[in-house]
Enzyme design. Structure first.
Site, mmCIF file in Angstrom:
data_model
loop_
_atom_site.group_PDB
_atom_site.id
_atom_site.type_symbol
_atom_site.label_atom_id
_atom_site.label_comp_id
_atom_site.label_asym_id
_atom_site.label_seq_id
_atom_site.Cartn_x
_atom_site.Cartn_y
_atom_site.Cartn_z
ATOM 1 C CE LYS A 45 -4.036 -2.104 2.190
ATOM 2 N NZ LYS A 45 -4.981 -2.078 3.342
ATOM 3 C CE LYS B 198 -14.201 -3.515 2.139
ATOM 4 N NZ LYS B 198 -14.751 -3.058 3.440
ATOM 5 C CE LYS C 175 -9.596 -12.286 0.376
ATOM 6 N NZ LYS C 175 -9.012 -12.237 1.743
#
Length: 348
Positions: free
Chosen positions: A113, A208, A205
């Site tokens: 991230k 969101k 995967k």
């Protein structure tokens, strides 16, 4: 015998999707009948990345409502909002002060991230795993449901509890045995359906945070949008569907979703679709999705129309959670040597 306690939660950023339901919440529904369950909406985690303040409260309410719509029963489970229990923030700070910095710098999710955020990466993103450890350890959780992407974070929570708190600050009983300050949780490996993959990449995967809305089926997507997303889902040119072929990840994922959502199971689904073309299969999958999500969407609409009932559930959950969390926090404060809070003024 007291029931084993389970703690889990989902961020309110973005809409909950099939992966959240099939991989986590559906299992929570089963666990509430056999375990002492605590399920929180982890809104403090939602601000470790740039977020929309105008949307956070509404998303938090919607996520809590979806917990209930998916079958979480507040008479059996404790449902609450993370930021409503101030002990999460305080225990996080106490754990920060005993957690080595290099433990956090090696976290895989932080590295991934941080690359995306560049110079804007926050201390909160680095510290996310310590807050997660506080979430878990506050409730003396015996078990924590985890997928592959969260195993490293649970191991960190276990290491903090065992090596940085219990080993250094535990007092001893009359026999000289240490009395643990914090309970060391164990992982609860989820059953079939725990890993739902993206509709646009069968090797990634469902998430969101994926900027492509077509990569996921949100729990509140209307039927026509579900049908559209399934129609556009990535496939391969081969005829017939099968499980277990590493060269056909999208096929494995879509057939697995059909097996779960139709209720037919893997063996029956594989037999039914063994010679089926994509043009026949995709409408079947879309119909199975729509029908599986219909009762969830109907219950969510009812809860959204009655905000007072949702407020009552969250207030009840906050009171239950506070009772457990405050006891753990005070135990930890005492072990670290803090001055006890006064219980009222002394009489003259």
């Amino acid at each position: 015998m007291p029931r084993a306690r389970v703690l889990s939660g989902v961020q309110p950023t973005g809409s909950l999707h099939l992966g959240n339901w099939l991989g986590a919440i559906r299992n929570w529904v089963d666990l509430q009948d056999s375990h002492d369950t605590f399920f929180c909406v982890v809104d403090l985690h939602a601000i470790t990345v740039p977020h929309n303040p105008a949307q956070l409260a509404a998303d938090t309410r919607s996520t809590a409502a979806l917990y209930l719509a998916c079958g979480i029963d507040p008479a059996k489970a404790t449902v609450f909002v993370q930021s409503h229990v101030s002990a999460h923030s305080e225990l996080c700070w106490l754990l920060n002060c005993v957690t080595p910095l290099n433990w956090l710098e090696r976290m895989i999710q932080f590295k991934e991230k941080a690359v995306k955020q560049g110079d804007q990466v926050s201390v909160g993103l680095l510290d996310y795993p310590v807050l997660m450890a506080a979430d878990i350890l506050l409730y003396d959780a015996d078990l924590v449901p985890v997928g592959e992407d969260q195993k490293q974070h649970l191991e960190l929570a276990r290491d903090i509890a065992q090596q940085r708190i219990n080993a250094r600050f535990a007092k001893k009983d009359s026999d000289g045995e240490p009395i643990p300050v914090l309970k060391v949780p164990e992982p609860l490996i989820l059953k079939e359906g725990a890993r739902v993959m993206s509709l646009t990449d069968g090797r990634s995967k469902m998430s969101k945070s994926d900027p492509n809305e077509g990569s996921r089926i949100n729990l509140l997507d209307p039927p026509e949008l579900i049908t559209k997303k399934v129609k556009r889902a990535k496939t391969d040119p081969q005829m017939g569907l099968e499980f277990g072929n590493p060269d056909r990840p999208e096929t494995d994922n879509l057939l697995g979703l059909y097996a779960l959502l139709s209720g037919k199971g893997r063996e029956a689904a594989a037999s039914e679709c063994a010679a089926m073309g994509w043009g026949t299969f995709k409408p079947l999958l879309a119909e199975a999705m729509v029908e599986a999500l219909r009762p969830i969407q109907e219950r969510h609409a009812c809860l959204s129309a009655d905000p007072a009932e949702l407020d009552r559930v969250l207030q009840q959950g906050r009171e239950r959670a506070n009772a457990v969390a405050d006891a753990t926090l005070e135990r930890t404060r005492e072990a670290l040597g803090f001055l006890a809070k006064t219980q009222g003024s002394a009489s003259a």
